[in-house]
Design an enzyme around this catalytic site. Structure first.
Site, PDB file in Angstrom:
ATOM      1  N   VAL A 275       0.567  -1.070  -0.138  1.00  0.00           N
ATOM      2  CA  VAL A 275       0.000  -0.204   0.136  1.00  0.00           C
ATOM      3  C   VAL A 275       0.755   1.070   0.334  1.00  0.00           C
ATOM      4  O   VAL A 275       1.580   1.842   0.880  1.00  0.00           O
ATOM      5  CB  VAL A 275      -1.007   0.165   1.125  1.00  0.00           C
ATOM      6  CG1 VAL A 275      -1.837   0.950   1.108  1.00  0.00           C
ATOM      7  CG2 VAL A 275      -1.631  -1.624   1.299  1.00  0.00           C
ATOM      8  N   PRO A 276       1.019   2.078  -1.293  1.00  0.00           N
ATOM      9  CA  PRO A 276       2.843   2.952  -1.256  1.00  0.00           C
ATOM     10  C   PRO A 276       2.427   4.259  -1.444  1.00  0.00           C
ATOM     11  O   PRO A 276       2.433   4.952  -1.703  1.00  0.00           O
ATOM     12  CB  PRO A 276       2.798   2.911  -2.994  1.00  0.00           C
ATOM     13  CG  PRO A 276       1.125   2.545  -3.201  1.00  0.00           C
ATOM     14  CD  PRO A 276       0.420   1.338  -2.896  1.00  0.00           C
ATOM     15  N   CYS A 277       2.555   4.182   0.769  1.00  0.00           N
ATOM     16  CA  CYS A 277       2.537   5.363   0.970  1.00  0.00           C
ATOM     17  C   CYS A 277       3.196   6.054   1.454  1.00  0.00           C
ATOM     18  O   CYS A 277       3.253   7.418   0.934  1.00  0.00           O
ATOM     19  CB  CYS A 277       2.155   4.931   2.392  1.00  0.00           C
ATOM     20  SG  CYS A 277       3.041   4.002   3.492  1.00  0.00           S
ATOM     21  N   HIS A 278       4.563   5.454   0.593  1.00  0.00           N
ATOM     22  CA  HIS A 278       5.649   6.148   0.021  1.00  0.00           C
ATOM     23  C   HIS A 278       5.949   7.338  -1.162  1.00  0.00           C
ATOM     24  O   HIS A 278       6.987   7.538  -1.342  1.00  0.00           O
ATOM     25  CB  HIS A 278       7.275   4.909   0.047  1.00  0.00           C
ATOM     26  CG  HIS A 278       7.171   4.035  -1.377  1.00  0.00           C
ATOM     27  ND1 HIS A 278       6.051   2.719  -0.918  1.00  0.00           N
ATOM     28  CD2 HIS A 278       6.931   3.859  -2.430  1.00  0.00           C
ATOM     29  CE1 HIS A 278       6.159   2.451  -2.609  1.00  0.00           C
ATOM     30  NE2 HIS A 278       6.483   3.089  -3.149  1.00  0.00           N
ATOM     31  N   ARG A 279       4.398   6.689  -1.742  1.00  0.00           N
ATOM     32  CA  ARG A 279       4.535   7.925  -3.017  1.00  0.00           C
ATOM     33  C   ARG A 279       4.191   8.839  -2.877  1.00  0.00           C
ATOM     34  O   ARG A 279       3.729   9.392  -4.050  1.00  0.00           O
ATOM     35  CB  ARG A 279       3.877   6.583  -4.206  1.00  0.00           C
ATOM     36  CG  ARG A 279       4.312   4.824  -4.342  1.00  0.00           C
ATOM     37  CD  ARG A 279       3.074   4.956  -5.469  1.00  0.00           C
ATOM     38  NE  ARG A 279       3.910   3.416  -5.340  1.00  0.00           N
ATOM     39  CZ  ARG A 279       3.412   1.615  -6.399  1.00  0.00           C
ATOM     40  NH1 ARG A 279       2.295   2.350  -6.520  1.00  0.00           N
ATOM     41  NH2 ARG A 279       3.778   1.622  -6.995  1.00  0.00           N
TER      42      ARG A 279
END
Length: 179
Positions: A142-146
């Protein structure tokens, strides 16, 4: 019951927590964040306590562990852009809406917190979106780093900004993290 597995990655060890059906937790093992997230996930599941462990968690592999390790290895090698491991991030209705919008950010792309809030139809809720983003219990998949600052700066990442930078470099085609 959540089964916990430690996974080795190029960015450091991670703790995966999964039921037989889905991945519920993926956090970097250093720091206090993993334990706090595990407690939050177990509470949401209403999981029972086992002797000597976090309530609702036992050490051991779930059916999700092997496919997850394989997909993460392929991701870090720059060979995988979409994960297929089943996910279930349990949160409030608002958090789950924010996390679903994170899944809509394409590999290699970034969005600002403000853009995320606008996409959710809540342009004035930037801080709430940022907080829900920070509460994401499933790192990388779940790409919260994006999600970045409006000015393009790297802001807020539970795994550390150095990891966020490395993940974004990987996704922008700057080689694998296995080099």
């Amino acid at each position: 019951m959540i089964r916990l597995t430690e996974l080795s990655t190029p960015l450091g060890p991670m703790i995966a927590g999964a039921t037989d059906e889905a991945l519920r937790l993926l956090e970097f093992a250093d720091g206090r964040r993993a334990e706090a997230q595990l407690e939050r996930v177990a509470k949401r599941l209403g999981a029972a306590a086992e002797h000597g462990t976090t309530p609702g968690a036992v050490v051991g592999e779930s059916p999700i562990a092997e496919p997850l390790a394989d997909e993460l290895a392929r991701y870090f090698a720059g060979e995988l852009r979409e994960f297929t491991v089943p996910l279930h991030a349990a949160g409030t209705a608002f958090q789950e809406t924010v996390w679903a919008e994170l899944l809509a950010i394409p590999y290699g792309a970034t969005r600002s917190y403000g853009e995320q809030a606008r996409r959710l139809g809540r342009p004035d809720a930037v801080r709430a979106v940022a907080r829900a983003n920070g509460d994401n219990p499933i790192a990388i998949l779940v790409p919260c780093h994006r999600v970045i600052g409006a000015d393009g700066s790297l802001t807020g990442y539970g795994g550390g900004l150095w990891r966020k930078r490395r993940l974004l470099e990987l996704e922008s085609g700057q080689g694998s993290l296995l080099d």
